[in-house]
Design a protein around this motif. Sequence first.
Motif, PDB file in Angstrom:
ATOM      1  N   PRO A 185       0.799  -1.239   0.000  1.00 57.12           N
ATOM      2  CA  PRO A 185       0.000   0.000   0.000  1.00 57.12           C
ATOM      3  C   PRO A 185       0.826   1.280   0.000  1.00 57.12           C
ATOM      4  O   PRO A 185       0.395   2.292  -0.539  1.00 57.12           O
ATOM      5  CB  PRO A 185      -0.833  -0.121   1.282  1.00 57.12           C
ATOM      6  CG  PRO A 185      -0.048  -1.044   2.159  1.00 57.12           C
ATOM      7  CD  PRO A 185       0.642  -2.008   1.239  1.00 57.12           C
ATOM      8  N   LYS A 186       2.021   1.228   0.580  1.00 60.03           N
ATOM      9  CA  LYS A 186       2.836   2.443   0.675  1.00 60.03           C
ATOM     10  C   LYS A 186       4.295   2.135   0.326  1.00 60.03           C
ATOM     11  O   LYS A 186       5.184   2.217   1.176  1.00 60.03           O
ATOM     12  CB  LYS A 186       2.723   3.048   2.078  1.00 60.03           C
ATOM     13  CG  LYS A 186       1.305   3.520   2.408  1.00 60.03           C
ATOM     14  CD  LYS A 186       1.229   4.185   3.762  1.00 60.03           C
ATOM     15  CE  LYS A 186      -0.188   4.679   4.044  1.00 60.03           C
ATOM     16  NZ  LYS A 186      -0.297   5.346   5.361  1.00 60.03           N
ATOM     17  N   PRO A 187       4.537   1.787  -0.930  1.00 59.53           N
ATOM     18  CA  PRO A 187       5.906   1.455  -1.325  1.00 59.53           C
ATOM     19  C   PRO A 187       6.798   2.688  -1.366  1.00 59.53           C
ATOM     20  O   PRO A 187       6.323   3.825  -1.455  1.00 59.53           O
ATOM     21  CB  PRO A 187       5.714   0.867  -2.724  1.00 59.53           C
ATOM     22  CG  PRO A 187       4.499   1.577  -3.244  1.00 59.53           C
ATOM     23  CD  PRO A 187       3.600   1.733  -2.050  1.00 59.53           C
ATOM     24  N   ARG A 188       8.090   2.437  -1.314  1.00 60.94           N
ATOM     25  CA  ARG A 188       9.081   3.513  -1.438  1.00 60.94           C
ATOM     26  C   ARG A 188      10.308   2.948  -2.139  1.00 60.94           C
ATOM     27  O   ARG A 188      10.806   1.902  -1.759  1.00 60.94           O
ATOM     28  CB  ARG A 188       9.436   4.063  -0.049  1.00 60.94           C
ATOM     29  CG  ARG A 188      10.550   5.085  -0.027  1.00 60.94           C
ATOM     30  CD  ARG A 188      10.610   5.795   1.329  1.00 60.94           C
ATOM     31  NE  ARG A 188      10.638   4.889   2.458  1.00 60.94           N
ATOM     32  CZ  ARG A 188      11.758   4.423   3.008  1.00 60.94           C
ATOM     33  NH1 ARG A 188      12.939   4.752   2.512  1.00 60.94           N
ATOM     34  NH2 ARG A 188      11.696   3.601   4.054  1.00 60.94           N
ATOM     35  N   GLN A 189      10.751   3.656  -3.176  1.00 55.94           N
ATOM     36  CA  GLN A 189      11.946   3.259  -3.919  1.00 55.94           C
ATOM     37  C   GLN A 189      11.844   1.820  -4.426  1.00 55.94           C
ATOM     38  O   GLN A 189      12.778   1.040  -4.349  1.00 55.94           O
ATOM     39  CB  GLN A 189      13.194   3.445  -3.053  1.00 55.94           C
ATOM     40  CG  GLN A 189      13.419   4.887  -2.646  1.00 55.94           C
ATOM     41  CD  GLN A 189      14.564   5.055  -1.659  1.00 55.94           C
ATOM     42  OE1 GLN A 189      15.088   4.084  -1.108  1.00 55.94           O
ATOM     43  NE2 GLN A 189      14.962   6.291  -1.426  1.00 55.94           N
ATOM     44  N   GLN A 190      10.672   1.467  -4.918  1.00 51.32           N
ATOM     45  CA  GLN A 190      10.405   0.156  -5.511  1.00 51.32           C
ATOM     46  C   GLN A 190      10.607  -0.995  -4.526  1.00 51.32           C
ATOM     47  O   GLN A 190      10.926  -2.122  -4.912  1.00 51.32           O
ATOM     48  CB  GLN A 190      11.265  -0.081  -6.762  1.00 51.32           C
ATOM     49  CG  GLN A 190      10.878   0.778  -7.956  1.00 51.32           C
ATOM     50  CD  GLN A 190      11.376   2.220  -7.845  1.00 51.32           C
ATOM     51  OE1 GLN A 190      12.572   2.436  -7.735  1.00 51.32           O
ATOM     52  NE2 GLN A 190      10.475   3.179  -7.887  1.00 51.32           N
TER      53      GLN A 190
END
Length: 345
Positions: free
Chosen positions: A48-53
Amino acid sequence: MSASTIESISEFLLHAGTNFQVLDLGRGIDELSAQAFLDIENGTVPAPKPRQQHAWFAIVFWNTQAANQHYIWFLKLPLDEQGLLVTASRNHFLEIIVDALGSSLADDSEKAEKLPDNPYSFVPPQSQMAQCNAKIKAMLSLPLSEGAALAREYAMNPSETDWQSIPIQGIADLAFQLTDSELESSLINNFDQFNPAFQDALMQACEAVPVSDRLQGVFFSKLESGEQVNLAALRGVAATEHQPTLARSVSGLLSHHELDIDSLSVIAARHFTQFDAALTKQFFEAVAKVDERESLDGQLFSGLFADLVQIPSLRSQVLLMLRDENRSPQLAAAIGRLFQQTRSS
């Protein structure tokens, strides 16, 4: 227990005799139910809240027979183009820990906390580590750090306490006590008396907790200082749901400031929940201008595009921005470079 018989991290932890709780650290600190985590790690729903793949997790676990001892794994697992967890990487991690630990987790949890070398563990920055520890204490009703008492004393009587003696963990613990109306009132009334370093640390810690309109108003008053944006205040006013006042404030920053890379990164990381179609376009207009001003050759734009397009709640708006013909020359050029990079990769 062997790697061939264990199909998920959740299953490993349960078979190893532990209770556990998972936190999503991608863009804040959010509790995940056991089923939600299982669905994410099995690749059946996007993170739901990815960051930098990547999907970023803190897994806190404890022996069911010794609930007073808690241990944490910090894991980042890669995502595919659709934002689904790459299950091959999850399986690789499982192989590593099962081969190293077997079924000893319940008998020797302290050993299990010190994971063998692997490409999926990470060490959070100091501020995030403190926020995560504070969240776990609040979630599991664990004792606060000694520094929390010092932070509270300073909040109540700033002229009588040495702020330099207060550790970051104490300030993070304080932020998770804001349901205490007496404490909150003291913070609001005494805020201008606090040392600026304490103000910044408190505002940054508050990015991980909901704050009242009154306290958020204090943070808003610190948001702009001349031409500079106070990054700690920008973090402190973050909200997990759309707030019209906050959305207007973010829009104002994007309109009236020549923002730097750090400010844009905080807006992307902490204020994406405020983005509608108009604000999404406005954000990328600002990114394109900074990209051009700093001669970054599209790297900032492509990086933030790749980051935000993977957020499930934002994906359609980010893709819509690419097709909006009413855009500045800078945004048009940035989108053109993005398509060129996509074709050449």
